[in-house]
Design an enzyme around this catalytic site. Sequence first.
Site, PDB file in Angstrom:
ATOM      1  CE  LYS A 194       6.651 -10.922  -8.952  1.00 21.51           C
ATOM      2  NZ  LYS A 194       6.442 -10.332  -7.627  1.00 21.51           N
TER       3      LYS A 194
HETATM    4  C1  LIG Z   1       6.090  -9.194  -6.878  1.00 16.44           C
HETATM    5  C2  LIG Z   1       6.570  -8.858  -5.539  1.00 16.44           C
HETATM    6  C3  LIG Z   1       6.302  -7.611  -4.935  1.00 16.44           C
HETATM    7  C4  LIG Z   1       5.431  -6.563  -5.579  1.00 16.44           C
HETATM    8  O1  LIG Z   1       5.946  -6.095  -6.805  1.00 16.44           O
HETATM    9  P1  LIG Z   1       4.976  -5.352  -7.828  1.00 16.44           P
HETATM   10  O2  LIG Z   1       5.852  -5.084  -9.013  1.00 16.44           O
HETATM   11  O3  LIG Z   1       4.514  -4.118  -7.175  1.00 16.44           O
HETATM   12  O4  LIG Z   1       3.872  -6.291  -8.132  1.00 16.44           O
HETATM   13  C5  LIG Z   1       6.843  -7.355  -3.683  1.00 16.44           C
HETATM   14  N1  LIG Z   1       7.606  -8.270  -3.051  1.00 16.44           N
HETATM   15  C6  LIG Z   1       7.889  -9.469  -3.600  1.00 16.44           C
HETATM   16  C7  LIG Z   1       8.755 -10.424  -2.868  1.00 16.44           C
HETATM   17  C8  LIG Z   1       7.370  -9.813  -4.858  1.00 16.44           C
HETATM   18  O5  LIG Z   1       7.645 -11.010  -5.374  1.00 16.44           O
END
Ligand SMILES: *Cc1c(COP(=O)(O)O)cnc(C)c1O
Length: 353
Positions: A194
């Site tokens: 992330k």
């Molecule tokens: C945060 C995110 C998600 C969703 O993740 P969750 O943990 O379900 O909030 C999906 N794709 C990307 C690229 C993200 O940054």
Amino acid sequence: MQLTITKSELLKPKPDNSKLGFGTIFTDHMFNMDYNPDNGWYNPRIEPYTPILMDPATTVLHYGQAVFEGLKAYKTDSGAVRLFRPKDNFKRLNRSCRMLCIPEFDENFVFDAMKQLIVLEKDWIPGAPETSLYIRPTVIATDNFLGVCASHTYRFFIILSPVGAYYAEGFNPVKIWVTKNHVRAVRGGIGEAKAAGNYAASLYAGEEAHKNGYTQVLWLDGVHQKYIEEVGSMNIFFVIDDELVTPMLNGSILPGITRDSVIIMAKKWDIKVSERLISIDDLIDAHDSEKLQEVFGSGTAAVISPVGEMKYGDRVINIGGGKVGPVAKRLYQAITDIQYGRAEDTMGWIEEV
Ligand SMILES: *Cc1c(COP(=O)(O)O)cnc(C)c1O
């Protein structure tokens, strides 16, 4: 390590909870912690929300060494405050740190500090339906140096934002644009972290989607431009012939916590679940043979976001006649019931603050 707490003398007015958007309002306090090679992570503190003063040469501004998380605190009808699988967010943040050469932190310590911050800001947690307190832990590189290398110093911060629905559409079908021209990430890159940079890479295609009247981009894989990956802030699910299908985690897709929760829930309900490669052509074939029943995204911000229309090249695919499908509806209800304390948490997913 000792957490210090300095309270703000001037508190901001609280917003009208019935008019909350996403990510525009921030609370009175934040968590901060610094890193240098001599001290490791040091000086953890909760203090008044303040701008960060940075040298223009600060590494993060030039080379994007930044990772973050997104989770929410939910208020129940009885006034209790709940977090949904929060330890998984800190585990993932440390994983993102490793991928971007950022030193790891003590997950339990930061988790505890975050809980103290939430307690201090509990009056900011909105109580209206579908609202919550969005939590944004972030780590940035802070060296003042224009050479390209991993920074030696870092700042870890957590800010809080009372939020309403993520999409203006609410729990109504959104339209997504399948881009043929751009890719978000490739295996071996940082797609499964992330990381701020992944979002920078997604903006141009996002603008293209918006110009064409679509809310979000559906990304195809970076090598063949053929296999479906995710939506960029959400993972993607399809109901095809009564089977729940989602792209398998392949190294370039973000492993969503909502994605994982959806898979666990669906299996518990005896829905057949398949994590596999799925190409855009297979998806179009499924649609043309009337086997594509539902499409929806999953992510912390929107929980479940039904998709009502997809566009790929000249093809426009309508899904579910503008209505929300039964699987999406049931998942949304079940997950939000657990989050808001309307249903018992039989999974061990909830942490009370
Ligand atoms: C945060 C995110 C998600 C969703 O993740 P969750 O943990 O379900 O909030 C999906 N794709 C990307 C690229 C993200 O940054």
